[in-house]
Design an enzyme around this catalytic site. Sequence first.
Site, short mmCIF file in Angstrom:
data_model
loop_
_atom_site.label_atom_id
_atom_site.label_comp_id
_atom_site.label_asym_id
_atom_site.label_seq_id
_atom_site.Cartn_x
_atom_site.Cartn_y
_atom_site.Cartn_z
CG ASP A 179 -2.16 4.93 2.31
OD1 ASP A 179 -2.90 5.37 2.10
OD2 ASP A 179 -2.28 4.22 3.24
CG HIS A 211 -5.32 4.00 1.10
ND1 HIS A 211 -5.58 3.37 2.34
CD2 HIS A 211 -6.56 3.75 1.51
CE1 HIS A 211 -6.34 2.87 3.56
NE2 HIS A 211 -7.04 3.33 2.30
CB SER A 214 -8.92 0.43 4.68
OG SER A 214 -8.93 2.19 4.78
#
Length: 306
Positions: free
Chosen positions: A235, A267, A122
């Site tokens: 995601d 995600h 991320s």
Amino acid sequence: MYSEKVTVGAGTEYPLKGMLTIPDGAQGPVPAVVMVHGSGPSNMDEKVMSLKPFKDLAEGLGRRGIASLRYDKRTFAHRRRLVKVRGITVKEETVEDALLAIDLLKNDPRIDRDNIFILGHSMGAMLAPRIDAEGGDVKGLVMMAGTPRRLEDIVIRQLDQAGGGPAMKMIVGLERKIFLKKFDGLYQMSDAEAKKKTFAGGLSLYYFKEMGRKTAADYLLENSKPALIMQGGRDFQVLADDDFKMFRELLAGRENTVFKLYPELNHVFVTAIYDDITMASKEYSRKRHIGDQVMDDIAGFIKANA
């Protein structure tokens, strides 16, 4: 494999508890990854409700002959102290500690110092190329659920994704207008001005400006180090048909770049349940683990470039 407790940044102002996982029975120095967290305070497992992606990755990669170092994020371990620090940026929040973690590995005789990789998730994926450029000097990058966009663009997009009833939509719409106004002209502001202007949660606008001067794609286009860019197809925080597609377009001519899309993963790279960002708490509350395909792809990439 076996794991041992370590301290990242021992003797510094912000020491961090960490875990070094080493493949059992390894012959000679082994390749390794340093794991870099996503946004917000997070422990060494990058625990998100019932999910522990960094613990999964450490164990999965360990079984495949790859060592790993994971550690508590500075904003998790020293939250109370950092609340009082004004003008914090991702440099203090993430970059400095990642560099210390890489240095720790480079000085461990069990680790192949020439084959250390950054594994960022991320926001950690967004910062991985910067960490390498600012002193990490690693062999390659594994970027999971990252984006070539700027952070403020993601903030606005996630507000646009918010659902709810009329009252909630009105609140979110108002918040969106406020944030857009704050971000307007951000890169024309002086650093001093951006530091004085608050965003939310104790952050100043300088947090966004300092990070947004160069995107992950900008850094990647300046070098040819091996990069594995991974994306979950379901995601709802970083989007396959936007962020991942943009990466592929921007880096189309870049050598040593591998793209992997996992249509059914979310995600955190476990099988998705919902496709709605408003269901995030339910999405992450059910215990699941990162599967073999993701582990095999990361291990295969590292071994191919080690």
